[in-house]
Design an enzyme around this catalytic site. Structure first.
Site, PDB file in Angstrom:
ATOM      1  N   GLY A  80       4.825 -11.150  -7.313  1.00  0.00           N
ATOM      2  CA  GLY A  80       3.195 -11.109  -7.077  1.00  0.00           C
ATOM      3  C   GLY A  80       2.565 -12.317  -7.040  1.00  0.00           C
ATOM      4  O   GLY A  80       1.254 -12.313  -6.825  1.00  0.00           O
TER       5      GLY A  80
ATOM      6  N   CYS B   4       4.810  -2.573  23.958  1.00  0.00           N
ATOM      7  CA  CYS B   4       4.025  -1.421  24.806  1.00  0.00           C
ATOM      8  C   CYS B   4       3.046  -0.629  23.756  1.00  0.00           C
ATOM      9  O   CYS B   4       3.564   0.569  23.596  1.00  0.00           O
ATOM     10  CB  CYS B   4       4.879  -0.553  25.530  1.00  0.00           C
TER      11      CYS B   4
ATOM     12  N   GLU C 226       9.919 -11.639 -10.999  1.00  0.00           N
ATOM     13  CA  GLU C 226      10.475 -11.299 -10.100  1.00  0.00           C
ATOM     14  C   GLU C 226      10.004 -11.893  -8.656  1.00  0.00           C
ATOM     15  O   GLU C 226       9.219 -10.926  -7.663  1.00  0.00           O
ATOM     16  CB  GLU C 226      10.653  -9.756  -9.730  1.00  0.00           C
TER      17      GLU C 226
HETATM   18  C1  LIG Z   1       9.116  -4.402  -8.183  1.00  0.00           C
HETATM   19  C2  LIG Z   1       8.834  -5.410  -7.480  1.00  0.00           C
HETATM   20  N1  LIG Z   1       9.198  -6.830  -8.033  1.00  0.00           N
HETATM   21  C3  LIG Z   1       8.941  -7.798  -7.210  1.00  0.00           C
HETATM   22  C4  LIG Z   1       8.315  -7.675  -5.834  1.00  0.00           C
HETATM   23  C5  LIG Z   1       7.964  -9.229  -5.211  1.00  0.00           C
HETATM   24  O1  LIG Z   1       6.566  -9.377  -4.914  1.00  0.00           O
HETATM   25  P1  LIG Z   1       5.991 -10.530  -4.373  1.00  0.00           P
HETATM   26  O2  LIG Z   1       6.972 -10.998  -3.159  1.00  0.00           O
HETATM   27  O3  LIG Z   1       4.713 -10.492  -4.102  1.00  0.00           O
HETATM   28  O4  LIG Z   1       6.666 -11.971  -5.391  1.00  0.00           O
HETATM   29  C6  LIG Z   1       7.748  -6.614  -5.497  1.00  0.00           C
HETATM   30  C7  LIG Z   1       6.913  -6.360  -4.100  1.00  0.00           C
HETATM   31  O5  LIG Z   1       6.074  -5.939  -3.748  1.00  0.00           O
HETATM   32  C8  LIG Z   1       8.201  -5.259  -6.283  1.00  0.00           C
HETATM   33  O6  LIG Z   1       7.847  -4.201  -5.693  1.00  0.00           O
END
Ligand SMILES: Cc1ncc(COP(=O)(O)O)c(C=O)c1O
Length: 479
Positions: free
Chosen positions: A264, A397, A325
């Protein structure tokens, strides 16, 4: 190479990476127009140095806090094998969302202990694959899924002669934390489909600790959503997980190894703000967010430290590793789409000049479903002042295949600013389009999917995805 880099750099430029050279867009020294000549259009272009520097930025942030931090690249953002390899070689780990992404991660050389598996609806086959590989953690999304993981361990132990250790699981929570991102990108709300709610946490842990011979509950996870522009939701999520960790320890004596703060971290899509004032304020704040990963980690840890001190639980915090993540923040601004203007028309009734490109929303789904803003520039005349308004649209289209908000919700500017006198054949570039684009593209209208190249430090381009042929359109059809 005797390229002439522009003296005045446009607002979208990133020194050493995205520049103007000889009037053209240059990506780590590779000329965008030459790339299209060689690899055709539309074309995805990725920068290996930019991926590496985005990862280094995260690693530097980790060094500012006195805690072990592990990054698991969210491969859903882009799981092209060359991208995964670049990420792996940069020394971070990987998060997958399906058996397919797990397969790709293992195939590219991530060790099982570098892999986390998220997902709301994992199949028995996918769980078997994750358990038998012995990955770092399966993030379970419900109390029910705990039983599915246990069943997978039992099944595999019966099937395989090798002794299989307990599977490592993490509980994914949904604590009702809102963010200022798109509703569709918020994942910690009770109205979202994700996770275990706060009222179920104690029961989930009790259930998770019932069969230690089958599973090991090693962590707790919250992902508040993607493109989160503020620090507060991250801090709130961390507080929530920390408090649950304390409660679980108090109630059961069980100590968790990690707290997973999800992804995020936002990307600044409005580095060039020339069209930003045409977007609603909340959209502008979200898309133009410039949040340092270090600020996220510092805020989250400050809360946990204060709380740990108050309840004399510093020893528990000392044992915890923090996981993140990141997806978008690794790959979004390391990729762009080059597209060629194929057709032009002027509507006498409105006076609008329409540019019809070869890049539709089948290449950038977010531009359609979230009305996501990708800054558009001319790669052919990258130095020229973007002073003219154009209506821009893709080749599909579908009247929704346009680069503005057809529903008039104002989420995209009505017109795109480009230099005067754009003609068919001119190459345009949609910047910051490396995340959730290539990974989501599809064949609508029988359009072969484009090639992708990766630019290396010395400006050389390597093909990382070959362009589809017409034959590729029919290989899986049976008739
Ligand atoms: C569980 C989880 N982790 C990580 C992410 C990666 O998020 P971002 O690409 O915003 O860093 C997402 C994507 O929404 C996710 O669902």
């Amino acid at each position: 190479m005797s390229s002439r880099v522009a003296a005045i750099s446009p607002a979208w430029a990133i020194p050493g990476y995205l520049e103007v050279a000889n009037g053209h867009l240059s990506i780590n020294g590779a000329d965008a127009i030459e790339l299209v000549r060689e690899y055709d259009s539309p074309l995805f272009v990725f920068s290996a140095p930019r991926i590496r520097s985005n990862i280094r930025r995260l690693q530097r942030a980790a060094e500012t806090v006195e805690k072990p931090i592990r990054f698991f690249y969210a491969s859903k953002a882009n799981s092209n094998m060359a991208v995964l390899k670049t990420v792996r070689d940069s020394g971070i780990d990987v998060e997958v969302n399906s058996g397919g992404e797990l397969f790709k991660a293992l195939k590219v050389g991530f060790r099982p202990d570098q892999i986390i598996f998220n997902g709301t609806s994992k199949s028995d086959e996918e769980l078997d694959q994750a358990v038998s590989a012995g990955i770092y953690a399966i993030n379970v999304d419900s109390i029910y899924e705990i039983g599915l993981v246990e069943a997978a361990v039992k099944r595999l132990r019966e099937r395989e002669s090798e002794p299989l250790p307990p599977a490592r699981i993490t509980l994914r929570l949904v604590p009702e934390i809102g963010t200022r991102s798109h509703l569709g990108l918020q994942t910690a709300l009770l109205t979202s489909k994700f996770g275990i709610s706060s009222s179920e946490v104690s029961e989930a842990f009790r259930r998770g600790l019932q069969h230690p011979e089958l599973i090991n509950v090693c962590g707790i996870h919250i992902h508040v959503g993607s493109q989160t522009p503020d620090v507060e939701p991250f801090a709130e999520a961390f507080r929530s997980m920390w408090e649950h960790l304390l409660t679980i320890h108090r109630e059961t004596g069980h100590t968790l190894e990690h707290i997973n703060l999800g992804g995020g971290i936002p990307v600044n899509y409005l580095r060039d703000r020339t069209q930003a004032d045409q977007l609603p304020e909340h959209e502008r704040d979200m898309l133009g967010a410039d949040l340092e990963p270090a600020a996220v980690l510092t805020a989250a840890l400050r809360i946990a430290r204060e709380s740990a001190r108050e309840v004399a639980a510093e020893h528990l915090l000392d044992k915890v590793t923090i996981l993140l993540e990141p997806g978008r923040s690794v790959i979004a601004d390391a990729g762009l789409v080059l597209t060629t203007v194929r057709n032009i028309k002027r509507r006498p009734e409105t006076g609008d000049v329409w540019l019809l490109t070869d890049a539709g929303y089948n290449l950038m789904l977010s531009m359609n479903n979230y009305k996501w803003y990708y800054h558009l520039i001319s790669a052919s005349s990258a130095e020229a002042l973007a002073s003219e308004n154009y209506k821009v649209a893709g080749p599909l289209c579908d009247s929704g295949d346009v680069y503005f908000d057809i529903e008039r919700g104002g989420r995209l500017p009505d017109y795109r600013l480009l230099p005067e006198n754009v003609k068919p054949g001119e190459v345009l570039a949609l910047l910051n389009s490396g995340a959730y684009s290539l990974a989501q593209m599809f064949h609508y209208n029988g359009r072969p999917l484009p090639a992708a190249v990766m630019i290396q430090e010395d400006g050389t381009a390597e093909l990382i995805r070959r362009r589809d042929t017409y034959e590729d359109l029919v290989t899986n059809d049976v008739w």
